[in-house]
Enzyme design. Structure first.
Site, short mmCIF file in Angstrom:
data_model
loop_
_atom_site.label_atom_id
_atom_site.label_comp_id
_atom_site.label_asym_id
_atom_site.label_seq_id
_atom_site.Cartn_x
_atom_site.Cartn_y
_atom_site.Cartn_z
N CYS A 100 -48.08 -15.53 3.05
CA CYS A 100 -47.84 -14.10 3.23
C CYS A 100 -48.23 -13.27 2.01
O CYS A 100 -48.01 -12.07 1.99
CB CYS A 100 -46.38 -13.85 3.60
SG CYS A 100 -45.22 -14.35 2.34
N ARG A 132 -36.91 -11.51 5.27
CA ARG A 132 -36.74 -12.11 3.93
C ARG A 132 -35.50 -11.51 3.28
O ARG A 132 -35.32 -10.29 3.29
CB ARG A 132 -37.96 -11.82 3.07
CG ARG A 132 -37.81 -12.38 1.66
CD ARG A 132 -39.03 -12.19 0.82
NE ARG A 132 -39.19 -10.81 0.40
CZ ARG A 132 -40.20 -10.37 -0.33
NH1 ARG A 132 -41.18 -11.20 -0.68
NH2 ARG A 132 -40.28 -9.12 -0.69
N HIS A 192 -44.16 5.46 -1.76
CA HIS A 192 -43.93 6.10 -0.46
C HIS A 192 -45.25 6.59 0.14
O HIS A 192 -45.56 6.32 1.30
CB HIS A 192 -42.96 7.27 -0.66
CG HIS A 192 -42.79 8.10 0.55
ND1 HIS A 192 -42.08 7.66 1.63
CD2 HIS A 192 -43.27 9.32 0.88
CE1 HIS A 192 -42.12 8.58 2.57
NE2 HIS A 192 -42.83 9.61 2.14
N ARG A 207 -40.00 -7.26 4.35
CA ARG A 207 -39.42 -7.07 3.01
C ARG A 207 -38.21 -6.14 3.19
O ARG A 207 -38.39 -4.99 3.60
CB ARG A 207 -40.44 -6.42 2.08
CG ARG A 207 -41.62 -7.32 1.74
CD ARG A 207 -42.53 -6.60 0.75
NE ARG A 207 -43.51 -7.48 0.14
CZ ARG A 207 -44.79 -7.54 0.51
NH1 ARG A 207 -45.23 -6.78 1.49
NH2 ARG A 207 -45.63 -8.35 -0.10
N GLU A 260 -43.32 -19.56 -4.23
CA GLU A 260 -43.98 -18.62 -5.13
C GLU A 260 -43.75 -18.93 -6.61
O GLU A 260 -44.11 -18.15 -7.47
CB GLU A 260 -43.61 -17.17 -4.79
CG GLU A 260 -42.17 -16.91 -4.52
CD GLU A 260 -41.89 -15.49 -3.99
OE1 GLU A 260 -42.79 -14.66 -3.94
OE2 GLU A 260 -40.73 -15.24 -3.63
N ARG A 279 -48.55 -9.36 -12.56
CA ARG A 279 -49.34 -8.85 -11.44
C ARG A 279 -49.49 -7.33 -11.44
O ARG A 279 -50.25 -6.78 -10.67
CB ARG A 279 -48.75 -9.34 -10.10
CG ARG A 279 -47.38 -8.82 -9.78
CD ARG A 279 -46.76 -9.60 -8.63
NE ARG A 279 -46.72 -8.83 -7.40
CZ ARG A 279 -45.98 -9.14 -6.35
NH1 ARG A 279 -45.24 -10.24 -6.36
NH2 ARG A 279 -45.97 -8.40 -5.28
N ASN A 322 -48.91 -13.69 -4.23
CA ASN A 322 -48.82 -12.60 -5.21
C ASN A 322 -48.03 -13.08 -6.43
O ASN A 322 -48.44 -12.89 -7.57
CB ASN A 322 -48.13 -11.36 -4.63
CG ASN A 322 -48.78 -10.90 -3.34
OD1 ASN A 322 -49.89 -11.31 -3.04
ND2 ASN A 322 -48.09 -10.08 -2.58
N ASP A 323 -46.91 -13.70 -6.15
CA ASP A 323 -46.11 -14.20 -7.27
C ASP A 323 -46.59 -15.57 -7.74
O ASP A 323 -46.54 -15.87 -8.93
CB ASP A 323 -44.63 -14.27 -6.88
CG ASP A 323 -43.96 -12.92 -7.07
OD1 ASP A 323 -44.23 -12.27 -8.10
OD2 ASP A 323 -43.21 -12.50 -6.19
C1 PEP Z 1 -45.71 -12.77 -2.74
O1 PEP Z 1 -45.16 -12.91 -3.83
O2 PEP Z 1 -46.85 -13.24 -2.48
C2 PEP Z 1 -45.06 -11.99 -1.67
C3 PEP Z 1 -45.57 -11.94 -0.46
O3 PEP Z 1 -43.92 -11.33 -1.96
P1 PEP Z 1 -43.86 -9.94 -2.76
O4 PEP Z 1 -45.26 -9.38 -2.82
O5 PEP Z 1 -42.92 -9.10 -1.97
O6 PEP Z 1 -43.32 -10.35 -4.09
MG MG Z 2 -43.07 -12.46 -4.13
#
Ligand code: PEP
Ligand code: MG
Length: 592
Positions: free
Chosen positions: A505, A335, A192, A299, A434, A468, A457-458
Site C-alpha cells: 500500500c 488501519r 487539505h 488512514r 514498514e 521521506r 513509504n516508510d
Molecule cells: C507507508 O508507509 O508506505 C504507508 C502506506 O503508510 P503512510 O504513508 O501512511 O505512512
Molecule cells: Mg507508513
C-alpha cells in the site's frame, strides 16, 4: 511579467491553462511599526477584540452553510472557531498593545509570530500545517482590522487559484466549479488542498517556492500537475506543447476510465486485486468511480486531527460502519491510528522528541494511550459487523508489540461480548510491514496474522535511512535499491509460505514502472490512490507474467540502482509509451 517557471510538489495530475486568481493575498499591507500613545491603548485593544469577534462571526456563518451530513468539515470549522476563541491567542496579542504600545495590526502580527517561532523547529508535517492554519485564521482577523471583508471576492470566470494555503473554510466559500487548478505556496501531499484537488480531479501543485512573489492577479499561467511546474507567461511553443498535452491527457483519461471495470489481470491470467488508499471518508466516492475493488488502506488519522476533542466511540463507529456499508461487499481495511501525540487532541501530553519519526508514533503511541486505542478498536469491531472489515496495525517492529496489540483487541472483544454488542468474530487482522525489523522476522510474524501490507513509504525511509519528507535526500529514495527489493521479496515469500495474503500500500504500488517488478514477486494485491487505479490496471492488462519474471530476474542480479532504473524505465516505456507519458516515476535515471 516575463516568462518564468516555478516549481512545487505535484499532488494532483492534469494540465490547466488560464488566468491566475490570487486569493488571500495583498489584502493588507502593514504600515511601518508605529507606537501608539498610552491614552489610545484601551481603544486599540477594543478594536483588536472587535476584529477577532467579526472574524469569529464570519467563520460561524460559514460553518452554518455546511450541509449537515458533512461532519468532517463542520468539525474542522469548529476547531478553527475554538482557536480564534482561545483566550491565550488574544492575550498574547493584546500584550503587545498594552505593554509595547503597538497598533492592533502589529500586535496581531507579533502575537502570531511568537506562536509560530515556538513551533518552527517541529518537523512534523501535520503539525506545521496546523501552525499555518493559525496564520490563515489570523489573516481573517487582520482583514477586519484593515477594513477589508474576509469574504472571498466572487469568481466570475474559470480561473487558476493561487494562494498561500487553502483552509476548509475557504473551500466552502469558493465556487469550485470555476476553479481549473490549485496552486499554493504551502502544503504537502496530505494537505487539505491536495486531498480536495485529487477528490475533485483538479490539477494541483503545492509548496511552490516564490509563488506569491512570482504570480500576479489575472496573469496567464500554465499548471503542470504531472511535473509540479507553473509556467508564468508562457511562450508560443509552451502553449502549444501544453495544450496538446492537456487534450491528450483528457482523451487518455476518458479511454482508460471506460475500461475501469475490466478485471485486473495479466494477459496470461495472473490476477492482482487493485484496492484504494484513502484518508478521508469523502474519498469513498472516488474509490467506486475508479472501480477500486475495495479499500486496502483507510488512514484513520484525519478524524483525530484538526480538533481539540478526541472523537467519541460512537462517532468512530458511525464513520467506519458507513464506510463499510457503502463499500459492501467489497473489502475495507481500516488501519489503526498512525500518529504521534502532537497531532491529536490538545489535551494530550506534549512530548519533546528529537526524532519524532523514530519516536512515539503509531502502535507505540497507542500502547501508551491505551484508552484512545481501545476506543478505536471497539469502534472497528462494531463496524466489522457489516461483514467486510479487516483491521491493520501500522509500524509493528516485533512480536512483543504485535502480541500486545492483539491482546488489547481480545480485551475489546470481551468487553463488547459482555455488553451484548455484535461484531465479526472472524474479522481478519493484518499488519503493515514498514520496518526492517519486521522484514527480517516476516516468517515469524506471518504465523500470527491474516495478511501483510507492505508500506514502502516508510520501509524505504527506515531501510535506507532517508527522511521521506526531506527534499535534500529525496534523490536517495530509491524503490529499486537491492536492499529494498530483497526485503520485499523476502516478505512476499515468507508470507506465501505461511499461506497469507500479501498486499502493498506504499506509493511504489502506484508507480507503473514498478508494477512488473511487483508482479514478478507475485504480490496478491496493490492498494493505491483511487485515481491511479485505471492506469495501473491498463498496464497490468498488457503485461504477461513471463515478462515480469524475466525483468525481475535481471533486476535482482543488478549491482547498481541507476542501471536497474534505466533498464526498467526503458523496457517498460518501450512497451507502454502511451500509458506512461503522463505519469512520473519514482525511478530516477541519472548516473550514479
Ligand atoms: C507507508 O508507509 O508506505 C504507508 C502506506 O503508510 P503512510 O504513508 O501512511 O505512512
Ligand atoms: Mg507508513
Amino acid at each position: 511579467m516575463a516568462r518564468k517557471i516555478i516549481t512545487g510538489i505535484p499532488v494532483s495530475v492534469g494540465i490547466a491553462i488560464g488566468r491566475a486568481y490570487i486569493l488571500n493575498q495583498g489584502h493588507f499591507c502593514l504600515a511601518p511599526i508605529q507606537n501608539i500613545s498610552e491614552d489610545v491603548v484601551p481603544q486599540e485593544i477594543k478594536r483588536l477584540h472587535g476584529a477577532f469577534d467579526q472574524a469569529l462571526e464570519g467563520l460561524k456563518n460559514i460553518r452554518d452553510k455546511i450541509p449537515h451530513e458533512n461532519t468532517e468539515h463542520s468539525a474542522i470549522l469548529d476547531t478553527h472557531i475554538m482557536i480564534l476563541r482561545d483566550p491565550k491567542l488574544r492575550e498574547s496579542t493584546e500584550k503587545y498593545v498594552r505593554e509595547m504600545h503597538l497598533t492592533a495590526e502589529w500586535a496581531l502580527e507579533k502575537g502570531v509570530g511568537e506562536i509560530e517561532n515556538v513551533f518552527k523547529a517541529v518537523e512534523d508535517e501535520y503539525f506545521r500545517a496546523r501552525v499555518q492554519e493559525l496564520r490563515l485564521l489570523t489573516q481573517r482577523v487582520m482583514n477586519h482590522l484593515v477594513g477589508n471583508s474576509d469574504a472571498i471576492k466572487p469568481i466570475t470566470s474559470r480561473v487558476i487559484l493561487v494562494t498561500h494555503d487553502l483552509t476548509p473554510a475557504d473551500t466552502v466559500e469558493l465556487d469550485v466549479s470555476k476553479i481549473m487548478a490549485f496552486t499554493t505556496a504551502q502544503g504537502g501531499k496530505t494537505s487539505h488542498v491536495s486531498i480536495v484537488a485529487r477528490t475533485l480531479e483538479i490539477p494541483a501543485v503545492v509548496g511552490v517556492e516564490d509563488l506569491e512573489t512570482s504570480v500576479h492577479d489575472d496573469e496567464f499561467i500554465i499548471v503542470d500537475g504531472f511535473r509540479g511546474q507553473i509556467v508564468i507567461d508562457p511562450d508560443e511553443d509552451e502553449l502549444t506543447h501544453y495544450t496538446n498535452l492537456k487534450y491528450q491527457f483528457e482523451a487518455y483519461q476518458t479511454e482508460v476510465k471506460r475500461e475501469r471495470h475490466l478485471p485486473g489481470e495479466t494477459i496470461d491470467g495472473y490476477r492482482v486485486r487493485l484496492f484504494a488508499n484513502i484518508e478521508l471518508f469523502e474519498e469513498v466516492s472516488a474509490v467506486i468511480d475508479y472501480a477500486g475493488e475495495g479499500i486496502g488502506l483507510y488512514r484513520t488519522e484525519y478524524s483525530y486531527l484538526h480538533r481539540t476533542q478526541l472523537p467519541t466511540e460512537q462517532e468512530l463507529v458511525e464513520e467506519y460502519r458507513d464506510l463499510a456499508s457503502i463499500m459492501f461487499p467489497r473489502r475495507v481495511i481500516i488501519r489503526s491510528l498512525d500518529a504521534g501525540g502532537e497531532k491529536i487532541g490538545q489535551e494530550l501530553e506534549s512530548l519533546e522528541e528529537s526524532n519524532p519519526v523514530l519516536g512515539l508514533r503509531a502502535v507505540r503511541f497507542c500502547l501508551r494511550h491505551k484508552e484512545i486505542f481501545k476506543t478505536q478498536l471497539r469502534a472497528v469491531l462494531q463496524a466489522s459487523q457489516v461483514g467486510n472489515v479487516s483491521l491493520m496495525f501500522p509500524m509493528i517492529s516485533g512480536t512483543g508489540e504485535l502480541r500486545e496489540v492483539k491482546g488489547l483487541l481480545l480485551e475489546a472483544k470481551d468487553e463488547l461480548r459482555r455488553e451484548g454488542l455484535e461484531f465479526d468474530e472472524d474479522m481478519p487482522v493484518g499488519i503493515m510491514i514498514e520496518l526492517p525489523s519486521a522484514v527480517m522476522i516476516a516468517d515469524i510474524l506471518a504465523r500470527e496474522v491474516d495478511f501483510f501490507s507492505i508500506g514502502t513509504n516508510d520501509l524505504i525511509q527506515y531501510s535506507l535511512g532517508i527522511d521521506r519528507t526531506n527534499k535534500y535526500v529525496s534523490h536517495l529514495y530509491q524503490p529499486l535499491h537491492p536492499a529494498l527489493l530483497r526485503s520485499i521479496k523476502y516478505v512476499v515469500d515468507a508470507g506465501h509460505r505461511a499461506g497469507i495474503e500479501i498486499s502493498m500500500c506504499g506509493e511504489m504500488a502506484s508507480d507503473p514502472y514498478c508494477l512488473p517488478i511487483l508482479l514478478g514477486m507475485q504480490v496478491d494485491s496493490l492498494s493505491l490512490n483511487p485515481q491511479s487505479i485505471p492506469n495501473i490496471k491498463r498496464v497490468l492488462r498488457k503485461l504477461t507474467m513471463q515478462d515480469c519474471t524475466d525483468l525481475l530476474k535481471e533486476i535482482l542480479a543488478s549491482d547498481s540502482v541507476s542501471k536497474s532504473n534505466k533498464l526498467v524505465r526503458e523496457s517498460i516505456f518501450n512497451k507502454f509509451p502511451e500509458e506512461l507519458m503522463f505519469y512520473s516515476s519514482m525511478l530516477e535515471t541519472e548516473e550514479e
